[in-house]
Design a protein around this motif. Structure first.
Motif, short mmCIF file in Angstrom:
data_model
loop_
_atom_site.label_atom_id
_atom_site.label_comp_id
_atom_site.label_asym_id
_atom_site.label_seq_id
_atom_site.Cartn_x
_atom_site.Cartn_y
_atom_site.Cartn_z
N PRO A 202 0.94 -1.08 -0.02
CA PRO A 202 0.03 0.08 -0.11
C PRO A 202 0.76 1.22 -0.01
O PRO A 202 1.66 1.70 0.92
N SER A 203 0.99 1.99 -1.14
CA SER A 203 1.56 3.21 -1.19
C SER A 203 0.72 4.36 -0.37
O SER A 203 -0.35 4.60 -0.22
N PRO A 204 1.59 5.06 0.63
CA PRO A 204 0.84 6.35 1.24
C PRO A 204 0.17 7.21 0.45
O PRO A 204 0.72 7.58 -0.86
N ALA A 205 -1.00 7.53 0.72
CA ALA A 205 -1.68 8.33 -0.18
C ALA A 205 -1.08 9.75 -0.53
O ALA A 205 -1.09 10.44 -1.34
N ASP A 206 -0.20 10.12 0.46
CA ASP A 206 0.40 11.56 0.58
C ASP A 206 1.98 11.54 -0.21
O ASP A 206 2.55 12.43 0.43
N THR A 207 2.16 10.51 -0.75
CA THR A 207 3.66 10.54 -1.34
C THR A 207 3.51 10.49 -2.67
O THR A 207 2.61 9.99 -3.30
N GLU A 208 4.53 11.28 -3.31
CA GLU A 208 4.77 11.27 -4.93
C GLU A 208 5.90 10.59 -5.07
O GLU A 208 6.44 10.59 -6.24
N LYS B 9 1.79 3.28 -9.18
CA LYS B 9 0.78 2.07 -8.97
C LYS B 9 0.70 1.19 -10.20
O LYS B 9 0.92 1.48 -11.39
#
Length: 270
Positions: A114-120, A251
């Motif tokens: 799960p990639s953190p929602a607040d990272t790019e 993603k």
């Protein structure tokens, strides 16, 4: 000996069963976890055999007592610090430093991360991990991906404490655990691929601090428990941050970390 936590595909057990990999088969052993297998002396009774093609591997340790990740490769330290305009402090050569990560965010082979929602700026990190067995000694080695959200980590490190949220969302381990009689942790080629493209290659033998030094330092003023994880830190060139090309994970990307003598740890970015 090659150890694992596995589940027959038709059962899809979350934790799985401890097993010994022998050729094209996995032999189930009478223990709840690999931690209990180690504390029992590594001689648990054997049960059923399964074909490798009929099982899925789980993380060798699903709920470790602790996760310590070290910083043992000089090339990685130099490159990462140079990006922040810093030199390597003399203390790094004297102390095998580490940070604590999150034991509640462990993933295994094939899991989606799960990639953190607040990272790019999602990054992989190519590492080997030692798993503590009985009496505070290394029970075996596995592959470790210390997933990192670099933009979150960068802000934390400016404060001078951490990393924390830049790291604690995911650590993946696997696919198997190889005991020191077959893999001593001193040399191996390490490779990282993203969607089949090689992105990193390094040598485990480049560690500045030995595994003995890592264990001794981790055990200072405390005690190590079966299942404790000691990460090597990232091998030189073993992450996107070192490349400086901004090709952060997206993603659906499939990340494969391969270590000679252990195997391939494969995960997909969710």
């Amino acid at each position: 000996m090659k150890l694992c936590m596995f589940t027959p595909r038709e059962l899809e057990l979350e934790r799985g069963w401890p097993g010994i990999v022998e050729g094209d088969t996995v032999v189930q052993v009478a223990a709840q976890t690999l931690q209990s297998f180690f504390t029992g002396g590594g001689t648990a009774r054997r049960h059923a055999e399964y074909a490798l093609d009929d099982v899925d591997f789980r993380s060798p340790i699903l709920q470790p007592p602790s996760v310590r990740d070290f910083y043992a490769f000089e090339q990685h330290v130099k490159t990462a610090r140079a990006a922040r305009g810093l030199e390597v402090p003399q203390e790094w050569y004297e102390i095998p430093v580490f940070y604590f990560s999150n034991p509640a965010a462990i993933f295994g082979p094939g899991d989606q991360i799960p990639s953190p929602a607040d990272t790019e700026e999602l990054d992989y990190e190519l590492e080997v991990a030692a798993i503590i067995g009985a009496e505070g000694r290394i029970g075996g080695f596995t592959i470790m991906n210390d997933w990192s959200a670099r933009d979150l980590q960068r802000a934390e490190m400016r404060v001078g404490l951490g990393p924390s949220k830049g790291k604690d969302f995911a650590t993946s381990l696997g696919p198997i655990l190889v005991t020191p009689d077959e893999f001593d942790g001193r040399s191996a080629t390490m490779v990282a691929r993203v969607n089949g493209e090689e992105r990193s290659r390094g040598q485990l033998g480049d560690m500045h601090h030995s595994w003995e030094a890592l264990v001794d330092h981790a055990a200072r003023n405390t005690r190590l428990l079966p299942g404790d994880i000691l990460g090597s830190g990232t091998v030189g060139s073993g992450c996107i941050l070192e490349h400086g090309d901004g090709r952060w994970l997206q993603k659906g990307d499939v990340v494969e970390l391969e270590v000679e003598g252990i195997g391939v740890l494969r995960n997909t970015v969710a």
